[in-house]
Design a protein around this motif. Structure first.
Motif, PDB file in Angstrom:
ATOM      1  N   VAL A 182      -7.532 -41.345   4.020  1.00  0.00           N
ATOM      2  CA  VAL A 182      -8.072 -41.771   2.721  1.00  0.00           C
ATOM      3  C   VAL A 182      -8.426 -40.551   1.869  1.00  0.00           C
ATOM      4  CG1 VAL A 182     -10.035 -42.893   1.596  1.00  0.00           C
ATOM      5  CG2 VAL A 182      -8.902 -44.011   3.527  1.00  0.00           C
ATOM      6  N   ALA A 183      -9.038 -39.559   2.499  1.00  0.00           N
ATOM      7  CA  ALA A 183      -9.408 -38.357   1.754  1.00  0.00           C
ATOM      8  C   ALA A 183      -8.181 -37.578   1.313  1.00  0.00           C
ATOM      9  CB  ALA A 183     -10.319 -37.477   2.608  1.00  0.00           C
ATOM     10  N   LEU A 184      -7.216 -37.424   2.213  1.00  0.00           N
ATOM     11  CA  LEU A 184      -6.035 -36.630   1.892  1.00  0.00           C
ATOM     12  C   LEU A 184      -5.116 -37.329   0.895  1.00  0.00           C
ATOM     13  CD1 LEU A 184      -5.219 -35.204   5.435  1.00  0.00           C
ATOM     14  CD2 LEU A 184      -6.115 -33.955   3.463  1.00  0.00           C
ATOM     15  N   ASP A 185      -5.247 -38.648   0.755  1.00  0.00           N
ATOM     16  CA  ASP A 185      -4.461 -39.373  -0.243  1.00  0.00           C
ATOM     17  C   ASP A 185      -4.811 -38.928  -1.660  1.00  0.00           C
ATOM     18  OD1 ASP A 185      -2.944 -40.801   1.529  1.00  0.00           O
ATOM     19  OD2 ASP A 185      -4.128 -42.649   1.396  1.00  0.00           O
ATOM     20  N   ARG A 186      -5.933 -38.248  -1.810  1.00  0.00           N
ATOM     21  CA  ARG A 186      -6.320 -37.740  -3.128  1.00  0.00           C
ATOM     22  C   ARG A 186      -5.491 -36.520  -3.537  1.00  0.00           C
ATOM     23  NH1 ARG A 186     -12.104 -38.771  -4.294  1.00  0.00           N
ATOM     24  NH2 ARG A 186     -12.913 -40.252  -2.768  1.00  0.00           N
ATOM     25  N   LEU A 187      -4.801 -35.922  -2.585  1.00  0.00           N
ATOM     26  CA  LEU A 187      -4.075 -34.683  -2.847  1.00  0.00           C
ATOM     27  C   LEU A 187      -2.623 -34.950  -3.228  1.00  0.00           C
ATOM     28  CD1 LEU A 187      -5.388 -32.573   0.165  1.00  0.00           C
ATOM     29  CD2 LEU A 187      -6.216 -32.546  -2.210  1.00  0.00           C
ATOM     30  N   PRO A 188      -2.016 -34.079  -4.018  1.00  0.00           N
ATOM     31  CA  PRO A 188      -0.604 -34.239  -4.380  1.00  0.00           C
ATOM     32  C   PRO A 188       0.299 -34.024  -3.172  1.00  0.00           C
ATOM     33  CG  PRO A 188      -1.416 -32.110  -5.125  1.00  0.00           C
ATOM     34  CD  PRO A 188      -2.608 -32.866  -4.622  1.00  0.00           C
ATOM     35  N   GLU A 189       1.421 -34.731  -3.157  1.00  0.00           N
ATOM     36  CA  GLU A 189       2.354 -34.634  -2.035  1.00  0.00           C
ATOM     37  C   GLU A 189       3.375 -33.518  -2.229  1.00  0.00           C
ATOM     38  OE1 GLU A 189       4.365 -38.064  -0.508  1.00  0.00           O
ATOM     39  OE2 GLU A 189       2.743 -39.404  -1.090  1.00  0.00           O
ATOM     40  N   HIS A 190       3.788 -33.261  -3.453  1.00  0.00           N
ATOM     41  CA  HIS A 190       4.954 -32.421  -3.692  1.00  0.00           C
ATOM     42  C   HIS A 190       4.632 -31.016  -4.188  1.00  0.00           C
ATOM     43  CE1 HIS A 190       7.261 -35.990  -2.896  1.00  0.00           C
ATOM     44  NE2 HIS A 190       6.658 -36.632  -3.877  1.00  0.00           N
TER      45      HIS A 190
END
Length: 198
Positions: free
Chosen positions: A103-111
């Protein structure tokens, strides 16, 4: 049974670069060392992060980390993935679940590699949860120095807090660790009403 050549190549990072461009972790014609633009094989990510390749595949399955694929089907990870893995492992060490980490890391960009401000935002989102965990560990530390209602009757405090192992009437296990604070006093006698809940 010998693993297919493609699987061995992915795990070790020793396969050729014809399907993934430049060999992972290097740049064509460059010898200046690692760069933040590098792509890592799963073997290289495992070696640098200290995590087994099986665990990295599991993290990927849970969408905690992400990989691109070469035309040959081999995984390639951005170097920024190392920070994500370190963050996940740190979360686990302080008692957070993988779901909370996701949930926390979903805040970060993937690319692209996250900025410092974006990482700060993730850290702030965990602050209250980490504070709760610290408080719980402090309570556990305090309890373990005294009677925990386990039935050992070996400490002088057991005479006060768990005389004749009265805590056993509340159920198995270390009752004061599970259900109550020993600082509130002895376990109620059998004929006294018992508090419910935690």
């Amino acid at each position: 049974m010998t693993a297919p050549a493609s699987a061995r190549g992915e795990a070790t990072g020793a396969s050729g670069s014809s399907s993934g461009g430049t060999s992972a972790g290097t740049s064509a014609g460059a010898s200046a060392g690692p760069s933040r633009h590098d792509l890592l094989t799963i073997g290289q990510l495992s070696e640098r992060s200290g995590l087994a390749t099986s665990a990295l595949r599991y993290y990927e399955k849970l969408d905690l980390i992400h990989a691109t694929r070469t035309t040959g089907g081999q995984r390639r990870y951005t170097r920024a993935t190392l920070r994500r893995v370190a963050f996940i492992r740190a979360a686990q060490r302080v008692g957070l679940s993988l779901d909370e980490a996701r949930v926390a890391l979903d805040r970060l960009p993937e690319h692209r590699a996250p900025t410092g401000a974006e990482w700060d935002g993730v850290a702030r989102s965990w602050q209250s949860r980490i504070d709760e965990q610290i408080a719980e560990l402090e309570r556990l530390k305090a309890k373990l120095t005294g009677c925990i209602g386990c039935g050992c009757l070996s400490l002088s405090r057991c005479t006060l807090y768990n005389a004749a192992d009265r805590a056993a009437a509340a159920g198995p296990g270390a009752r004061y660790l599970l259900t109550r604070d020993p600082a509130t006093g002895p376990e109620p006698a059998p004929d006294e009403p018992r508090p419910t809940g935690r």
